[in-house]
Design a protein around this motif. Structure first.
Motif, PDB file in Angstrom:
ATOM      1  N   THR A  42       0.824  -1.216   0.000  1.00  0.00           N
ATOM      2  CA  THR A  42       0.000   0.000   0.000  1.00  0.00           C
ATOM      3  C   THR A  42       0.851   1.256   0.000  1.00  0.00           C
ATOM      4  N   LYS A  43       2.124   1.113   0.325  1.00  0.00           N
ATOM      5  CA  LYS A  43       3.014   2.267   0.346  1.00  0.00           C
ATOM      6  C   LYS A  43       3.875   2.355  -0.913  1.00  0.00           C
ATOM      7  N   ALA A  44       3.530   1.612  -1.940  1.00  0.00           N
ATOM      8  CA  ALA A  44       4.263   1.654  -3.203  1.00  0.00           C
ATOM      9  C   ALA A  44       3.788   2.851  -4.025  1.00  0.00           C
ATOM     10  N   PHE A  45       4.691   3.382  -4.850  1.00  0.00           N
ATOM     11  CA  PHE A  45       4.323   4.472  -5.750  1.00  0.00           C
ATOM     12  C   PHE A  45       5.169   4.405  -7.005  1.00  0.00           C
ATOM     13  N   ILE A  46       4.724   5.108  -8.042  1.00  0.00           N
ATOM     14  CA  ILE A  46       5.425   5.113  -9.318  1.00  0.00           C
ATOM     15  C   ILE A  46       5.925   6.516  -9.606  1.00  0.00           C
ATOM     16  N   LEU A  47       7.215   6.617  -9.909  1.00  0.00           N
ATOM     17  CA  LEU A  47       7.822   7.884 -10.302  1.00  0.00           C
ATOM     18  C   LEU A  47       7.800   7.980 -11.819  1.00  0.00           C
ATOM     19  N   ASP A  48       7.275   9.078 -12.350  1.00  0.00           N
ATOM     20  CA  ASP A  48       7.368   9.380 -13.778  1.00  0.00           C
ATOM     21  C   ASP A  48       8.448  10.436 -13.928  1.00  0.00           C
ATOM     22  N   ILE A  49       9.495  10.115 -14.665  1.00  0.00           N
ATOM     23  CA  ILE A  49      10.592  11.065 -14.839  1.00  0.00           C
ATOM     24  C   ILE A  49      10.827  11.271 -16.326  1.00  0.00           C
ATOM     25  N   THR A  50      10.881  12.554 -16.719  1.00  0.00           N
ATOM     26  CA  THR A  50      11.123  12.920 -18.109  1.00  0.00           C
ATOM     27  C   THR A  50      12.317  13.854 -18.169  1.00  0.00           C
ATOM     28  N   TRP A  51      13.198  13.587 -19.122  1.00  0.00           N
ATOM     29  CA  TRP A  51      14.373  14.433 -19.288  1.00  0.00           C
ATOM     30  C   TRP A  51      14.056  15.607 -20.200  1.00  0.00           C
ATOM     31  N   PRO A  52      14.397  16.818 -19.786  1.00  0.00           N
ATOM     32  CA  PRO A  52      14.293  17.952 -20.715  1.00  0.00           C
ATOM     33  C   PRO A  52      15.450  17.891 -21.719  1.00  0.00           C
ATOM     34  N   GLU A  53      15.437  18.768 -22.691  1.00  0.00           N
ATOM     35  CA  GLU A  53      16.456  18.780 -23.754  1.00  0.00           C
ATOM     36  C   GLU A  53      17.865  18.889 -23.190  1.00  0.00           C
ATOM     37  N   SER A  54      18.070  19.694 -22.147  1.00  0.00           N
ATOM     38  CA  SER A  54      19.419  19.961 -21.647  1.00  0.00           C
ATOM     39  C   SER A  54      19.781  19.150 -20.400  1.00  0.00           C
ATOM     40  N   THR A  58      20.060  20.513 -16.523  1.00  0.00           N
ATOM     41  CA  THR A  58      18.813  21.000 -15.920  1.00  0.00           C
ATOM     42  C   THR A  58      18.104  19.819 -15.269  1.00  0.00           C
ATOM     43  N   ALA A  59      17.254  20.131 -14.338  1.00  0.00           N
ATOM     44  CA  ALA A  59      16.573  19.091 -13.562  1.00  0.00           C
ATOM     45  C   ALA A  59      15.557  18.335 -14.416  1.00  0.00           C
ATOM     46  N   PRO A  60      15.441  17.028 -14.201  1.00  0.00           N
ATOM     47  CA  PRO A  60      14.398  16.270 -14.901  1.00  0.00           C
ATOM     48  C   PRO A  60      13.026  16.611 -14.315  1.00  0.00           C
ATOM     49  N   GLN A  61      11.991  16.369 -15.111  1.00  0.00           N
ATOM     50  CA  GLN A  61      10.624  16.596 -14.634  1.00  0.00           C
ATOM     51  C   GLN A  61      10.161  15.334 -13.923  1.00  0.00           C
ATOM     52  N   ILE A  62       9.790  15.500 -12.657  1.00  0.00           N
ATOM     53  CA  ILE A  62       9.366  14.357 -11.855  1.00  0.00           C
ATOM     54  C   ILE A  62       7.881  14.510 -11.554  1.00  0.00           C
ATOM     55  N   SER A  63       7.134  13.428 -11.747  1.00  0.00           N
ATOM     56  CA  SER A  63       5.693  13.467 -11.537  1.00  0.00           C
ATOM     57  C   SER A  63       5.241  12.203 -10.806  1.00  0.00           C
ATOM     58  N   LEU A  64       4.165  12.348 -10.059  1.00  0.00           N
ATOM     59  CA  LEU A  64       3.513  11.198  -9.423  1.00  0.00           C
ATOM     60  C   LEU A  64       2.087  11.076  -9.958  1.00  0.00           C
ATOM     61  N   GLY A  65       1.889  11.436 -11.220  1.00  0.00           N
ATOM     62  CA  GLY A  65       0.557  11.494 -11.809  1.00  0.00           C
ATOM     63  C   GLY A  65       0.027  10.176 -12.329  1.00  0.00           C
ATOM     64  N   ALA A  66       0.762   9.097 -12.193  1.00  0.00           N
ATOM     65  CA  ALA A  66       0.301   7.792 -12.692  1.00  0.00           C
ATOM     66  C   ALA A  66      -0.959   7.353 -11.948  1.00  0.00           C
ATOM     67  N   PHE A  67      -1.827   6.638 -12.635  1.00  0.00           N
ATOM     68  CA  PHE A  67      -3.074   6.157 -12.038  1.00  0.00           C
ATOM     69  C   PHE A  67      -2.799   5.317 -10.802  1.00  0.00           C
ATOM     70  N   PHE A  68      -1.691   4.597 -10.805  1.00  0.00           N
ATOM     71  CA  PHE A  68      -1.288   3.761  -9.672  1.00  0.00           C
ATOM     72  C   PHE A  68      -1.186   4.583  -8.390  1.00  0.00           C
ATOM     73  N   ASN A  69      -0.853   5.879  -8.519  1.00  0.00           N
ATOM     74  CA  ASN A  69      -0.647   6.748  -7.358  1.00  0.00           C
ATOM     75  C   ASN A  69      -1.916   7.444  -6.875  1.00  0.00           C
ATOM     76  N   ASN A  70      -3.072   7.120  -7.444  1.00  0.00           N
ATOM     77  CA  ASN A  70      -4.316   7.788  -7.050  1.00  0.00           C
ATOM     78  C   ASN A  70      -4.679   7.573  -5.588  1.00  0.00           C
ATOM     79  N   ARG A  71      -4.184   6.534  -4.994  1.00  0.00           N
ATOM     80  CA  ARG A  71      -4.523   6.253  -3.588  1.00  0.00           C
ATOM     81  C   ARG A  71      -3.635   7.014  -2.611  1.00  0.00           C
ATOM     82  N   ILE A  72      -2.682   7.771  -3.131  1.00  0.00           N
ATOM     83  CA  ILE A  72      -1.778   8.550  -2.278  1.00  0.00           C
ATOM     84  C   ILE A  72      -2.329   9.963  -2.140  1.00  0.00           C
ATOM     85  N   SER A  73      -2.347  10.476  -0.918  1.00  0.00           N
ATOM     86  CA  SER A  73      -2.878  11.817  -0.685  1.00  0.00           C
ATOM     87  C   SER A  73      -1.984  12.872  -1.317  1.00  0.00           C
ATOM     88  N   ALA A  74      -2.551  14.048  -1.575  1.00  0.00           N
ATOM     89  CA  ALA A  74      -1.809  15.148  -2.207  1.00  0.00           C
ATOM     90  C   ALA A  74      -0.642  15.595  -1.330  1.00  0.00           C
TER      91      ALA A  74
END
Length: 186
Positions: A42-54, A58-74
């Motif tokens: 229940t404490k598992a989560f998925i990291l979505d990471i996208t590399w920008p051009e540079s 520069t920092a990668p874009q990190i998101s927790l927007g995957a459907f798997f993460n819907n059970r995690i509070s904001a």
């Protein structure tokens, strides 16, 4: 080295490190998903990471927007993202994907310590839970399916009228006699 050469080298390293690992998924050459924890956890989560051009300058874009993460509070998501951003700042300018994934795995408990699973409106039900009372009555009336071998055995035991010969199942005869008693019990 240019940013693209760094990205290619890191991509090659990630592919060799996580080859066959079900937690790592390459969406595109610059976008990745990494599951922290087991699927049942229940404490598992998925990291979505996208590399920008540079990237890695520069920092990668990190998101927790995957459907798997819907059970995690904001709040928990925000905490995870802020802690990961701190790690990104420390490693800026270097290949950091492996470092971020491993850091998140090692610190999963601390990141999710205040996690309380959200109850969503979407619930999974089995078909047996959805059945109405009339459908359960119909289900009870349904006869058990017999295999061909079972049907052959029944046919071989029956006579030309489809009836079993008298006394064919001696176990049942013995049980009946033990309940009713024999002729001498008068």
């Amino acid at each position: 080295m240019t940013a693209n050469e760094d990205q290619e080298m890191e991509l090659e390293a990630l592919r060799s490190i996580y080859e066959g690992d079900e937690c790592f998924k390459e969406i595109s050459p610059v976008s990745f998903q990494f599951r922290i924890g087991d699927l049942e956890d229940t404490k598992a989560f998925i990291l979505d990471i996208t590399w920008p051009e540079s990237y890695p300058d520069t920092a990668p874009q990190i998101s927790l927007g995957a459907f798997f993460n819907n059970r995690i509070s904001a709040e928990t998501k925000q905490l995870i993202l802020s802690k990961l951003e701190e790690q990104v700042e420390i490693n800026l300018g270097t290949a950091m994907m492996y470092t971020l994934f491993e850091w998140a795995k090692e610190n999963q408990e601390t990141l999710m310590e205040n996690h309380k699973p959200l109850v969503t409106a979407v619930t999974l039900t089995t078909s047996s839970e959805v059945m109405t009372p009339t459908s359960t009555a119909k289900k009870k009336e349904k006869k058990e399916q017999l295999t061909k071998a079972q049907k052959r055995r029944i046919i071989n035991r029956t006579d030309n009228k489809g009836e079993l010969p008298r006394g064919w199942n001696w176990v049942d005869v013995i049980k009946q006699l033990s309940k009713t008693g024999g002729k001498d019990d008068d």
